[in-house]
Design a protein around this motif. Structure first.
Motif, PDB file in Angstrom:
ATOM      1  N   VAL A 172      -3.449  -7.873   5.428  1.00 34.28           N
ATOM      2  CA  VAL A 172      -3.587  -8.253   6.574  1.00 34.28           C
ATOM      3  C   VAL A 172      -2.398  -7.311   7.354  1.00 34.28           C
ATOM      4  O   VAL A 172      -2.738  -6.732   8.713  1.00 34.28           O
ATOM      5  N   MET A 173      -1.457  -7.200   6.690  1.00 37.17           N
ATOM      6  CA  MET A 173      -0.298  -5.942   7.151  1.00 37.17           C
ATOM      7  C   MET A 173      -0.943  -4.520   7.501  1.00 37.17           C
ATOM      8  O   MET A 173      -0.487  -4.031   8.405  1.00 37.17           O
ATOM      9  N   HIS A 174      -1.677  -4.395   6.408  1.00 36.84           N
ATOM     10  CA  HIS A 174      -2.196  -2.849   6.497  1.00 36.84           C
ATOM     11  C   HIS A 174      -3.106  -2.676   7.524  1.00 36.84           C
ATOM     12  O   HIS A 174      -2.985  -1.740   8.360  1.00 36.84           O
ATOM     13  N   LEU A 175      -4.049  -3.581   7.651  1.00 39.75           N
ATOM     14  CA  LEU A 175      -5.077  -3.594   8.541  1.00 39.75           C
ATOM     15  C   LEU A 175      -4.835  -3.815  10.119  1.00 39.75           C
ATOM     16  O   LEU A 175      -4.872  -3.016  10.770  1.00 39.75           O
ATOM     17  N   ARG A 176      -3.969  -4.674  10.236  1.00 39.81           N
ATOM     18  CA  ARG A 176      -3.592  -5.185  11.621  1.00 39.81           C
ATOM     19  C   ARG A 176      -2.456  -4.665  12.165  1.00 39.81           C
ATOM     20  O   ARG A 176      -2.302  -4.071  13.089  1.00 39.81           O
ATOM     21  N   VAL A 177      -1.416  -4.416  11.276  1.00 39.21           N
ATOM     22  CA  VAL A 177      -0.168  -3.757  11.892  1.00 39.21           C
ATOM     23  C   VAL A 177      -0.167  -2.214  11.477  1.00 39.21           C
ATOM     24  O   VAL A 177       0.104  -1.702  12.358  1.00 39.21           O
ATOM     25  N   LEU A 178      -0.347  -1.805  10.399  1.00 32.76           N
ATOM     26  CA  LEU A 178      -0.123  -0.555   9.969  1.00 32.76           C
ATOM     27  C   LEU A 178      -1.419   0.548  10.705  1.00 32.76           C
ATOM     28  O   LEU A 178      -1.063   1.599  11.050  1.00 32.76           O
ATOM     29  N   GLN A 179      -2.543  -0.030  10.491  1.00 33.03           N
ATOM     30  CA  GLN A 179      -3.898   0.572  10.983  1.00 33.03           C
ATOM     31  C   GLN A 179      -4.118   0.225  12.397  1.00 33.03           C
ATOM     32  O   GLN A 179      -4.923   0.767  12.793  1.00 33.03           O
ATOM     33  N   ASP A 180      -3.512  -0.741  12.793  1.00 30.83           N
ATOM     34  CA  ASP A 180      -3.645  -1.193  14.238  1.00 30.83           C
ATOM     35  C   ASP A 180      -5.075  -1.372  14.756  1.00 30.83           C
ATOM     36  O   ASP A 180      -5.412  -1.286  15.723  1.00 30.83           O
ATOM     37  N   GLN A 181      -5.835  -2.151  13.864  1.00 27.77           N
ATOM     38  CA  GLN A 181      -7.139  -2.446  13.937  1.00 27.77           C
ATOM     39  C   GLN A 181      -7.153  -3.688  14.710  1.00 27.77           C
ATOM     40  O   GLN A 181      -6.254  -4.530  14.643  1.00 27.77           O
ATOM     41  N   SER A 182      -8.330  -4.115  15.450  1.00 28.70           N
ATOM     42  CA  SER A 182      -8.404  -5.145  16.336  1.00 28.70           C
ATOM     43  C   SER A 182      -8.335  -6.434  15.682  1.00 28.70           C
ATOM     44  O   SER A 182      -8.783  -6.376  14.405  1.00 28.70           O
ATOM     45  N   THR A 183      -8.089  -7.486  16.234  1.00 30.38           N
ATOM     46  CA  THR A 183      -8.090  -8.796  15.633  1.00 30.38           C
ATOM     47  C   THR A 183      -9.446  -9.045  14.977  1.00 30.38           C
ATOM     48  O   THR A 183      -9.580  -9.781  13.935  1.00 30.38           O
ATOM     49  N   GLU A 184     -10.468  -8.994  15.842  1.00 28.19           N
ATOM     50  CA  GLU A 184     -11.708  -9.312  15.487  1.00 28.19           C
ATOM     51  C   GLU A 184     -12.106  -8.241  14.376  1.00 28.19           C
ATOM     52  O   GLU A 184     -12.673  -9.159  13.348  1.00 28.19           O
ATOM     53  N   ASP A 185     -11.805  -6.961  14.363  1.00 32.50           N
ATOM     54  CA  ASP A 185     -11.975  -6.298  13.039  1.00 32.50           C
ATOM     55  C   ASP A 185     -11.633  -6.694  11.780  1.00 32.50           C
ATOM     56  O   ASP A 185     -12.305  -6.640  10.790  1.00 32.50           O
ATOM     57  N   VAL A 186     -10.354  -7.067  11.831  1.00 31.71           N
ATOM     58  CA  VAL A 186      -9.728  -7.338  10.608  1.00 31.71           C
ATOM     59  C   VAL A 186     -10.107  -8.760  10.050  1.00 31.71           C
ATOM     60  O   VAL A 186     -10.587  -8.829   9.015  1.00 31.71           O
ATOM     61  N   CYS A 187     -10.611  -9.732  11.008  1.00 25.06           N
ATOM     62  CA  CYS A 187     -11.032 -11.026  10.705  1.00 25.06           C
ATOM     63  C   CYS A 187     -12.618 -10.702   9.959  1.00 25.06           C
ATOM     64  O   CYS A 187     -12.845 -11.408   8.710  1.00 25.06           O
ATOM     65  N   GLU A 188     -13.201  -9.747  10.600  1.00 22.58           N
ATOM     66  CA  GLU A 188     -14.605  -9.676   9.833  1.00 22.58           C
ATOM     67  C   GLU A 188     -14.569  -8.886   8.724  1.00 22.58           C
ATOM     68  O   GLU A 188     -15.319  -9.327   7.565  1.00 22.58           O
ATOM     69  N   GLN A 189     -13.573  -7.978   8.474  1.00 22.98           N
ATOM     70  CA  GLN A 189     -13.625  -7.199   7.059  1.00 22.98           C
ATOM     71  C   GLN A 189     -12.889  -8.093   6.040  1.00 22.98           C
ATOM     72  O   GLN A 189     -13.399  -8.131   5.007  1.00 22.98           O
ATOM     73  N   LEU A 190     -11.959  -9.039   6.431  1.00 23.01           N
ATOM     74  CA  LEU A 190     -11.354  -9.889   5.454  1.00 23.01           C
ATOM     75  C   LEU A 190     -12.478 -11.191   5.256  1.00 23.01           C
ATOM     76  O   LEU A 190     -11.916 -11.909   4.427  1.00 23.01           O
ATOM     77  N   ALA A 191     -13.321 -11.529   6.263  1.00 24.61           N
ATOM     78  CA  ALA A 191     -13.979 -12.670   6.178  1.00 24.61           C
ATOM     79  C   ALA A 191     -12.967 -14.024   6.342  1.00 24.61           C
ATOM     80  O   ALA A 191     -13.179 -14.932   5.692  1.00 24.61           O
ATOM     81  N   ILE A 192     -12.259 -13.790   7.418  1.00 24.67           N
ATOM     82  CA  ILE A 192     -11.231 -14.860   7.719  1.00 24.67           C
ATOM     83  C   ILE A 192     -11.205 -15.352   9.195  1.00 24.67           C
ATOM     84  O   ILE A 192     -11.812 -14.434  10.006  1.00 24.67           O
ATOM     85  N   SER A 193     -10.726 -16.314   9.660  1.00 22.73           N
ATOM     86  CA  SER A 193     -10.734 -16.788  10.954  1.00 22.73           C
ATOM     87  C   SER A 193      -9.481 -16.279  11.769  1.00 22.73           C
ATOM     88  O   SER A 193      -8.428 -15.748  10.900  1.00 22.73           O
TER      89      SER A 193
END
Length: 189
Positions: free
Chosen positions: A151-172
């Motif tokens: 989550v740190m890599h995807l959301r913070v470092l890569q600045d991906q949207s919340t929706e994209d990160v949740c979809e990639q990791l299959a989490i809410s």
């Protein structure tokens, strides 16, 4: 409207100036009817009523002496406002040129004036410290447990949207925020 009753009109428009008026087609009434608007305009820009009056007087003086001549290509109020804007810009530039860093230093503390003119950018040693801190932080992120690290890599470092990160990791979304909170808490401690 009786313009000669105002102190501004009495002081600004001496009869000798009216006789030598190079404005030609413009009458004093044409100029005076825009005075209140110009003063309000200058007050909004300068936040100083006396200075606003002075600049409007300078505009009228420039028109009277021929330093500014109305060509009739725009409305008179627009043209007078443009002349006033130029006067305001000139004033701001003049005041900026008069600001001195020497005023901040005195004989007892000569370094005070030097501190005021320091470069706003980080010094080389500060840049090196920032880089080292960033490297340590990235290394600590890589040492986090997989769920927190992802989550740190995807959301913070890569600045991906919340929706994209949740979809990639299959989490809410809630789970994403919990993981981010836990990861930040471990990085700080």
């Amino acid at each position: 409207m009786n313009h000669s009753a105002t102190p501004f009109a009495q002081a600004a428009f001496h009869p000798a100036l009216v006789e030598n008026n190079p404005v030609g087609a413009l009458s004093w009434g044409d100029l005076i009817e825009h005075r209140a608007y110009l003063v309000r305009f200058a007050q909004r820009k300068l936040h100083d009523p006396m200075l606003a009056e002075d600049l409007v007087h300078d505009v009228f003086e420039a028109v009277v002496t021929g330093r500014a001549s109305f060509g009739g290509r725009s409305a008179l109020r627009s043209w007078l406002t443009a002349v006033l804007k130029n006067k305001i810009v000139d004033l701001v530039r003049q005041r900026a040129a008069c600001d001195s860093y020497d005023d901040q230093a005195d004989d007892e503390h000569p370094e005070a004036g030097v501190a005021a003119i320091e470069c706003p950018h980080a010094r080389p040693d500060e840049v090196a410290e920032h880089r080292e801190f960033l490297q340590r932080t990235l290394a600590r992120i890589d040492q986090l447990p997989a769920g927190l690290r992802d989550v740190m890599h995807l959301r913070v470092l890569q600045d991906q949207s919340t929706e994209d990160v949740c979809e990639q990791l299959a989490i809410s979304e809630e789970n994403l925020f919990v993981r981010l909170h836990r990861a930040r808490k471990q990085l700080v401690s």
